[in-house]
Structure formats: C-alpha cells, structure tokens
Design an enzyme around this catalytic site. Structure first.
Site, PDB file in Angstrom:
ATOM      1  N   GLU A  66       0.832  -1.190   0.000  1.00  0.00           N
ATOM      2  CA  GLU A  66       0.000   0.000   0.000  1.00  0.00           C
ATOM      3  C   GLU A  66       0.866   1.238   0.000  1.00  0.00           C
ATOM      4  O   GLU A  66       2.029   1.187   0.406  1.00  0.00           O
ATOM      5  CB  GLU A  66      -0.969   0.015   1.189  1.00  0.00           C
ATOM      6  CG  GLU A  66      -0.324   0.166   2.541  1.00  0.00           C
ATOM      7  CD  GLU A  66      -1.334   0.215   3.689  1.00  0.00           C
ATOM      8  OE1 GLU A  66      -2.479  -0.264   3.534  1.00  0.00           O
ATOM      9  OE2 GLU A  66      -0.970   0.755   4.744  1.00  0.00           O
ATOM     10  N   LYS A  77      -5.071  10.312   7.459  1.00  0.00           N
ATOM     11  CA  LYS A  77      -4.100   9.580   6.651  1.00  0.00           C
ATOM     12  C   LYS A  77      -4.864   8.564   5.810  1.00  0.00           C
ATOM     13  O   LYS A  77      -5.732   7.866   6.325  1.00  0.00           O
ATOM     14  CB  LYS A  77      -3.082   8.848   7.516  1.00  0.00           C
ATOM     15  CG  LYS A  77      -2.069   8.109   6.652  1.00  0.00           C
ATOM     16  CD  LYS A  77      -1.068   7.169   7.287  1.00  0.00           C
ATOM     17  CE  LYS A  77      -0.623   7.329   8.635  1.00  0.00           C
ATOM     18  NZ  LYS A  77       0.476   6.450   9.027  1.00  0.00           N
TER      19      LYS A  77
END
Length: 151
Positions: A66, A77
C-alpha cells in the site's frame, strides 16, 4: 461494486498524541495485527510504500503493498493498495482512511474507514473486506497510548 465500512471508538488521550502514532511510521511498531510491516520507501509522508504481511490463514492472500496517498494537518491519513492482496481478487480500489477526531482536550475518536471498488465479475469477493483487522489495530494503538501518554 462500491462499498465502505467504518468504525471508531473514543480513547482517553489527546488527539495530538494519537496522531503521533497514526500519522507517522510509528504505527508500524505499535500494532500486532500484521506478521510483518516493511517500509519499502518513504518517511511516513505521502508516497510512502509499505508491504504488509498477514498472519497465515487469516485470509486468501498473504500480503499486499500500500501507498500513503494523504497525510495532512487535519489528522487524516489515507493508504491505497497498489499491488497484491485485494487487487489479485478483482478490486480496483481498496483505501484505508485513519482520521483522528478531537472530542475534548483529553480524548479523541480514532476512526477508520475502508472504501473499496470491486469488478462486477468478481463481486462475490467483497466478502473478504473486513473492518476487524483495523479494529484489532485500533485496540493495539489505544492500549499503547493509554500506557504511554500522560493526560
């Protein structure tokens, strides 16, 4: 097919203290949800790439990569899967969002949202989407924060 899952729970620590974990790479050292988290590139900001390895037998894939796509001053985030894992199951988007919501000077709500898109041909694979690993991660982080933060 598009979908979202969300979860959040109040923790008795200041939002800024929670963000010191959620908003940095320190999150990789606090959680026990994954067998291994490798930083492939970056320093925790946008563009940081991680390889996450899951415990054997927890899902049909063992790992995925990721990339952080958003890390901002609003204590949000976002990370998107860029290879492996969900992409191998026909997902075209798998995004995890961590948001720290200030409740008071001494408490906050770490909220997690998973957003995903899966190809219609593979729509049955949406059943592999689960908020449970993020709940486990949140519990690890809450325990750490409560043991290591002075209000």
């Amino acid at each position: 097919m598009h979908g979202t899952l969300s979860d959040g729970l109040e923790v008795n620590v200041p939002a800024q203290e929670a963000w010191k974990i959620y908003g940095t790479l320190q999150i990789t050292h606090v959680t026990h949800t994954f067998d291994k988290i490798e930083v492939l590139q970056g320093d925790g900001g946008v563009g940081t790439t991680l390889k996450l390895t899951l415990p054997a037998g927890t899902t049909v894939f063992s790992s995925y990569e990721e990339m952080y796509t958003k890390v901002d001053e609003k204590m949000i985030k976002e990370a998107e899967v860029i290879s492996g894992g969900y992409f191998d199951l026909g997902f075209t988007l798998y995004r995890t969002r961590f948001e720290i919501i200030e409740k008071s000077k001494t408490s906050c709500i770490p909220k997690t949202t998973i957003e995903y898109d899966v190809n219609e041909e593979e729509v049955a694979n949406f059943t592999y989407v689960s908020i449970l690993p993020m709940i486990s991660m949140r519990k690890d982080i809450a325990t750490y924060l409560l043991e290591n933060t002075k209000n």
